[in-house]
Design an enzyme around this catalytic site. Structure first.
Site, PDB file in Angstrom:
ATOM      1  N   SER A  25      30.823 -12.673-130.698  1.00 19.14           N
ATOM      2  CA  SER A  25      31.664 -13.603-130.015  1.00 19.14           C
ATOM      3  C   SER A  25      32.117 -14.924-130.784  1.00 19.14           C
ATOM      4  CB  SER A  25      31.003 -14.099-128.677  1.00 19.14           C
ATOM      5  OG  SER A  25      29.877 -14.683-128.802  1.00 19.14           O
ATOM      6  N   LYS A  26      32.781 -15.713-130.153  1.00 15.63           N
ATOM      7  CA  LYS A  26      33.194 -16.849-130.914  1.00 15.63           C
ATOM      8  C   LYS A  26      31.833 -17.707-131.211  1.00 15.63           C
ATOM      9  CE  LYS A  26      38.003 -17.361-130.003  1.00 15.63           C
ATOM     10  NZ  LYS A  26      39.001 -18.327-129.610  1.00 15.63           N
TER      11      LYS A  26
END
Length: 475
Positions: free
Chosen positions: A242-243
C-alpha cells in the site's frame, strides 16, 4: 541458431509508473540485455476514459529516469483496433469463435448461478453451437472464443513451474465487444504476436490470463511466448503493498531524493538473487540476471533497506555527479528554488569542496540538500533547536575569546584553522570538543556537519569570521 529474445513492458496509462511496474520493466530490460535481445514498450491505452496523456508522459519519464531504454518506437495499442478486429473475424470464419447474443440480464443470471454453485466458469456457453438465425432482433452480439471444454491447458512458467487449469473451468472469452471494440485479452495476444515477443515477463496476477491467452494463441496456430509470472511486491508485514509501505510512483522516489542507480539496484533484489551479492553495477546486473533465480514468494518492500542502499550510492558517487543530481531535484523540493537562485560558479565550487564531508552522512539527496544549507544560507544564520542548546552564554564567550586568534590568520585553510583552534583549546584548558561544538553550531546552525575545520575552509575567511561575530558576543 536460437530465436532472438524479445521482451516487452506493457503498462496501462491510468496513473503513474508504480514501483511494481518499474520492477517488471527492469526485469524485462535485464533479461533482454542479458540475452542480447530487445525490450519493446507498448502503451495499453484501450481504456480511453481512464488513459491520459499525463499518465503516458509519467510512465515514459519514469522509465527514462531509471535508465531503462526500449528498442524501436513505442506501440500504442489503441491505434491497432482494426488489426485486432481482423483477427477476431479470422477466428470467426475458421469456426474458432462465435457470435453470442446473450443479454446483460442473462449474463447476470449466469454469474449469480455460478457463484451460488461455487463454479469459476461464469458463462454457460448457450450461444456456442446455436444458429445465429435464432438471434433475437436488434441485439448486437459479442464475439467469443470457442475454447476447449475438455482436458487441460498448462503453462510451463519460468518462475512458477508447470501450472495447469481444467478447460471445463475456463470461460469462452469475449474477443470483440458488442460495439466492435477488442477486449484486452485479444489485443494483448495479437500485439505480442505481431511485435515478435518471445518472452512475457509480468506479475503473477496475470497467471490465469496466461492460460486464457494461450487458448487464443492455439486457436490461431501461433507460437506461444515463454512466460514468467513474477510474484508481486508486499509490504514489510506481508500484506498487499500500500502507499504506507511504498506503493508510490517512481516520480515520488525521485522527489524523495533517491538516486536512479540505487532504486534499480534495490528493485532487482526484490525477488531475484545472485548468491549473497547485494550491490550490483548495471553491467553486473545484466551479466547475472536470469529468470530461474526469481523466487516464487512475494518480495517484501523495506524502506530502511532502500535508504541504506541509497546512502551507499551517494557515498560512492562522484562529487560532481551528486551536484548535478541535486540541481535536477531543486525545482521539485521545498526550498530548492532558493539554492537554484544562488547557484553561482563560486557557490558550486564551495559545494564541490564540501561534498566529500556532506555525502558521508546523507542517505538521500534531500538530506544532502539540507546538510548543504549552511553553505548558502543568508546571515544571520538560522540556528536550529539542537544548536541553540549548544550555544550557551558560556559557549558564546568561548567563540568571542577565539575570534582574535582566527582573525589573525591570513593563510586561511583547514590546517591553519585547526592549528589555531587546537592551540586556543590547549592554552585555555578546554577540551577540543568544547570549542569545536560551539564553532559548528555558530557556523552551520546545526550540531552535525562535515568536519569543522573543513567547514571553516569551505566557507572561507570572511564568511566564517562574520558568522562567528554574529554568535560570538555573550548576551
Amino acid at each position: 541458431m536460437s530465436e532472438p529474445v524479445v521482451t516487452r513492458f506493457a503498462p496501462s496509462p491510468t496513473g503513474f509508473l508504480h514501483i511494481g511496474g518499474a520492477r517488471t520493466a527492469l526485469f524485462n530490460w535485464l533479461y533482454a540485455r542479458n540475452r542480447g535481445g530487445k525490450m519493446l514498450l507498448r502503451i495499453e491505452d484501450t481504456d480511453r476514459e481512464r488513459s491520459t496523456e499525463p499518465a503516458i508522459a509519467a510512465i515514459i519519464d519514469g522509465l527514462s529516469w531509471l535508465g531503462l531504454t526500449w528498442d524501436s518506437d513505442i506501440v500504442y495499442q489503441s491505434t491497432r483496433a482494426d488489426r485486432h478486429r481482423e483477427v477476431a473475424e479470422q477466428l470467426l470464419a475458421a469456426g474458432k469463435a462465435y457470435r453470442c447474443y446473450a443479454s446483460p440480464e442473462e449474463l447476470t443470471a449466469m454469474r449469480e448461478a455460478a457463484r451460488k454453485e461455487g463454479r469459476s466458469k461464469l458463462y454457460d456457453g448457450r450461444w456456442r453451437d446455436r444458429d445465429p438465425s435464432e438471434a433475437p432482433p436488434g441485439v448486437k452480439p459479442v464475439i467469443r472464443l470457442k475454447a476447449p471444454v475438455t482436458g487441460e491447458i498448462a503453462i510451463d512458467d519460468q518462475v512458477q513451474g508447470r501450472v495447469a487449469w481444467q478447460n471445463a473451468d475456463l470461460d469462452d472469452l469475449v474477443l470483440l465487444r458488442s460495439d466492435g471494440n477488442p477486449t484486452y485479452m485479444l489485443a494483448v495476444v495479437v500485439d505480442d504476436h505481431d511485435m515478435g515477443v518471445t518472452h512475457i515477463i509480468r506479475g503473477d496476477d496475470h497467471l490465469t490470463n496466461g492460460a486464457r491467452q494461450k487458448h487464443i494463441y492455439e486457436a490461431l496456430g501461433w507460437t506461444v511466448p515463454v512466460m514468467a509470472h513474477i510474484p508481486l511486491i508486499h509490504g514489510p508485514d506481508g500484506s498487499k503493498l500500500s502507499k504506507r509501505h511504498g506503493a508510490l510512483g517512481v516520480d515520488a522516489y525521485r522527489a524523495m531524493g533517491y538516486l536512479p542507480a540505487a532504486v534499480r539496484n534495490y528493485l532487482v533484489r526484490l525477488g531475484w538473487a545472485h548468491g549473497d551479492q547485494e550491490i550490483f553495477s548495471t553491467e553486473e546486473m545484466i551479466a547475472a540476471f536470469d529468470l530461474s533465480a526469481i523466487g516464487r514468494s512475494p518480495a517484501r518492500f523495506d524502506f530502511a533497506k532502500l535508504e541504506s542502499l541509497n546512502g551507499h550510492y551517494i557515498r560512492t558517487s562522484a562529487d560532481a555527479d551528486l551536484i548535478a543530481a541535486l540541481e535536477q531535484l531543486l525545482p521539485h523540493i521545498a526550498g530548492g528554488q532558493e539554492l537554484a537562485d544562488r547557484l553561482t560558479p563560486e557557490l558550486r565550487g564551495k559545494l564541490l569542496a564540501a561534498m566529500p564531508g556532506l555525502k558521508e552522512r546523507a542517505k538521500t539527496l534531500i538530506e544532502l540538500f539540507e546538510a548543504s544549507r549552511f553553505l548558502w544560507a543568508s546571515r544571520p544564520l538560522e540556528i536550529n533547536a539542537a544548536a541553540k542548546v549548544v550555544l550557551t552564554q558560556e559557549a558564546r564567550a568561548v567563540i568571542a575569546a577565539l575570534l582574535p586568534a582566527l582573525e589573525a590568520v591570513t593563510d586561511w585553510s583547514a590546517a591553519s584553522a585547526e592549528a589555531v583552534v587546537r592551540a586556543f583549546a590547549e592554552q585555555t584548558g578546554h577540551k577540543l570538543g568544547a570549542v569545536a561544538q560551539p564553532l559548528r553550531a555558530a557556523l552551520t546552525g546545526r550540531t552535525t556537519s562535515p568536519p569543522i575545520f573543513d567547514v571553516l575552509a569551505v566557507l572561507g575567511r570572511d564568511e566564517s569570521l562574520a558568522r562567528l561575530r554574529d554568535q560570538g558576543v555573550p548576551a
